[in-house]
Design an enzyme around this catalytic site. Structure first.
Site, mmCIF file in Angstrom:
data_model
loop_
_atom_site.group_PDB
_atom_site.id
_atom_site.type_symbol
_atom_site.label_atom_id
_atom_site.label_comp_id
_atom_site.label_asym_id
_atom_site.label_seq_id
_atom_site.Cartn_x
_atom_site.Cartn_y
_atom_site.Cartn_z
ATOM 1 C CD GLU A 429 -1.401 1.656 3.101
ATOM 2 O OE1 GLU A 429 -0.872 0.874 3.887
ATOM 3 O OE2 GLU A 429 -1.898 2.740 3.440
ATOM 4 C CG ASP A 502 1.724 2.683 6.177
ATOM 5 O OD1 ASP A 502 2.827 2.148 5.972
ATOM 6 O OD2 ASP A 502 1.363 3.752 5.662
ATOM 7 C CG ASP A 504 -1.757 3.991 9.260
ATOM 8 O OD1 ASP A 504 -2.197 3.048 8.559
ATOM 9 O OD2 ASP A 504 -1.301 5.037 8.769
ATOM 10 C CG ASP A 506 -5.950 5.708 6.310
ATOM 11 O OD1 ASP A 506 -7.135 5.588 6.688
ATOM 12 O OD2 ASP A 506 -5.453 6.776 5.902
#
Ligand code: 0RA
Length: 636
Positions: A429, A502, A504, A506
């Site tokens: 991503e 990641d 996080d 998102d």
């Protein structure tokens, strides 16, 4: 070893050698010594009680996760016999707990298990437990026997007090020598498995109590409606297309069958199948018979009511199953389990049994509830139209991506190897991460497919629409397997598909979108164990000149105990890591840890995706809050 008295002792030695073999090579018996194998111990013990329930002698099973790390499984069945067996010269109880595969048949022929995936026998649980206790309530007494590392502390069970009722209680403490990774049981995994077992065994009451921290947490599962309740549960976050859940049961010479089905407005198909309570992920003859009869019955009904005209072609299986939620359960005397994970039913006689039975019973239901049936047919017809559109879109995909001429997505940095078995693709991503990943990789065997932004949520879209999405197209083309009914795992271009996002919110969202795409349209990749989640570290800490990478909060806490003064830096995204760091921590096959995505519990997976990707916002919020900082739920 010649005297008869000695051969009696020799038997005991053989027995101990058997359990020793289990301890030496546990994965031969329970698959892995990771969390999955650990939980296998519970399923093994519970399945024995479920068998007693299936035989009609047990109405409740209570499971307790004890504060001391042990597990207790208690039932109100007849109690494992404590009488002596002439063959082993030991009580039946001691024999089942110390003899490999004694879960099978005893000389009396009374003790039969459903077999299959489990049924390795409770002796395996005993071998892999530092301590195991059996308490049997039978014939007016309680009998007790205790084991250490599989060895009985007393040769035989001892009568310890009178008992009014009958039943079996097994307590065990998994051995830390075997389960070196962890001996901690996961509440949600156990709860969802027990709920499923309760659905499959109408009227059986199963409770789960967790005494491990603070106030005990307790749930009870008891479903009077059996599979109908199961389907209602699966559809609780969806819109049913019709009110009545179809419920069909039949008994034949060699098998029993029950199926419950209900269509919803969704576009996904959720068909779960079981043989002798074992989830047959890979399908098999029962599913084949079911699908064939379903397609035939719906087409015939549609034609008889003029909903399909003579000129119209038949609805396909996929058309008929769009939005269908179904649970199919068969009980077979001698089940044959096949396939990669032994979760495919092989008995050929079951195909025609299920098919014939449903060819009779489905049309009856459709006639009886013809208003609902018409609505179902309309949905199937609209699916057929969408399929036509999807086919055009797919052809477009093929042409655009040049699949026919072997072309691959422009964005794909492919590996040079042409051997799928050694090839890996990282679906990465974000713009910033793709660069370092490309520089870091071993280009001989590692390909990088960067994707940008959020890919389409395929849970909410029909295939035709999904295929218009460029990111979706690229992923499908790169995998090489095709999708849906065209899917062919033998065409997979990579045997490892690694999702790298990641750490996080998102990143978690994108990971779930990717998982949804794979789960809905390329499920065979997951079933074949080819899908992985990369685990990039969350923290970097420097001690002197030495750099350490820490995977998560837990590792950081542990690290701080030894190095209280360190100041960790938190990686905000993959892009913050340089190629060297990314290679060392996340990509290097020698040093990385990958989480394999497993299809242990298809019902739970359905639920997770429905909740995460569907329309029910409050449920999603609650789910995410419960699972915050926990990627285990992806380990479905
Ligand atoms: C074989 C025979 C009998 C009971 C059982 C097995 C039995 C096994 C387990 C394992 C867990 N719970 C269980 N409950 C019962 C009884 C035969 C008889 O009494 O005639």
């Amino acid at each position: 070893m010649t005297a008869t008295r000695d051969s009696y002792e020799a038997k005991d030695i053989t027995v101990l050698e058997g359990l020793e073999a289990v301890r030496r090579r546990p994965s031969m018996y329970i698959g892995t010594t990771g969390p999955r194998g650990l939980h296998h111990l519970i399923w093994e013990v519970v399945d024995n009680s479920v068998d007693e329930a299936m035989a009609g002698f047990c109405s409740k099973i209570d499971l307790t996760l004890r504060a001391d790390g042990g597990v207790e499984v208690s039932d109100d069945g007849r109690g494992i016999p404590i009488e002596k067996l002439s063959k082993t010269k030991r009580s039946a109880l001691t024999t089942v707990l110390t003899t490999l595969h004694a879960g099978g048949k005893f000389e009396q022929g009374a003790y039969t298990v459903s077999g299959g995936l489990h049924g390795v026998g409770v002796s395996v649980v005993n071998a892999l437990s530092s301590r195991l206790e059996a308490e049997i309530r039978r014939g007016g007494n309680v009998y007790f026997q205790e084991f250490r590392d599989g060895k009985p502390k007393t040769k035989e069970p001892k009568k310890i007090r009178p008992a009014k009722k009958t039943g079996t209680t097994i307590r065990f403490w998994p051995s830390t020598e075997t389960f070196t990774e962890s001996v901690t049981f996961d509440y949600d995994t156990i709860a969802s498995r027990l709920r499923e077992t309760a659905f499959l065994n109408r009227g059986l009451r199963i409770t789960l109590t967790d005494e491990r921290d603070g106030e005990p947490r307790e749930v009870a599962f008891l479903y009077k409606g059996g599979l109908v309740d199961f389907v209602k549960h699966l559809n609780s976050k969806r819109d049913p297309l019709h009110a009545h859940v179809i419920d069909i049961a039949d008994i034949g010479g060699e098998a029993e069958l029950e199926v419950a089905l209900q269509w919803t407005t969704s576009y996904t198909e959720s068909v779960l199948s079981f043989a002798n309570n074992i989830n047959t992920h890979e399908g098999g003859t029962h599913e084949e018979g079911f699908r064939k009869a379903l397609t035939k019955s719906i087409n015939e009904f549609a034609r008889s009511k003029g909903l399909l005209k003579e000129k119209d072609s038949n609805l396909t299986g996929e058309d008929v199953r769009e939005g269908l939620t179904a649970v199919l359960s068969v009980r077979v005397k001698e089940p044959q389990f096949e396939g990669q994970t032994k979760t495919k039913l092989g008995n050929t006689e079951i195909r025609s049994f299920v098919e014939k039975s449903l060819n009779r019973r489905l049309p009856e239901w459709l006639e009886k509830y013809s208003t609902e049936a018409r609505r179902i047919v309309e949905k199937c017809i609209s699916a057929a139209k969408a399929r036509e559109a999807a086919r055009s879109a797919r052809e477009l995909t093929r042409r655009k991506s040049g699949l026919e001429s072997g072309g691959l997505p422009d964005k794909l940095a492919d590996c040079s190897s042409r051997d799928p078995a050694e090839s890996e693709v990282f679906i990465v991503e974000g713009k910033s991460a793709a660069g370092p990943a490309k520089s870091a990789r071993d280009s001989a065997i590692q390909a990088i497919l960067p994707i940008r932004g959020k890919i389409l949520n395929v849970e909410k879209a029909r295939l035709a629409k999904a295929l218009q999405n460029a990111e979706v197209q690229d992923i499908i083309t790169a995998m090489g397997t095709g999708i849906g009914e065209d899917f062919d795992v033998s065409k997979a271009r990579y045997h490892k598909v690694v999702i790298l996002t990641d750490a996080d919110v998102d990143g978690a969202h994108i990971r779930t979108l990717l998982m949804t795409l794979l789960f809905r349209h390329m499920r065979g990749l997951i079933e074949a164990g080819m899908v992985y989640i990369a685990q990039p570290p969350l923290y970097r800490v420097k001690v002197g000149s030495k750099v350490h990478y820490l995977k998560d909060e837990a590792e950081l806490t542990a690290f701080k105990q030894d190095h209280p003064k360190v100041k960790p830096t938190r990686f905000k995204g993959l892009g913050e890591m340089n190629p060297g760091e990314l290679w060392d921590t996340t990509m290097n096959p020698e040093t990385r840890t990958l989480l394999r995505v497993e299809m242990d519990d298809a019902a739970r997976a359905e639920e997770v995706f429905e909740v995460l990707m569907g329309d029910d916002v409050p449920s999603r919020k609650a789910f995410i809050q419960r699972n915050a900082d926990d990627v285990r739920f992806l380990d479905v």
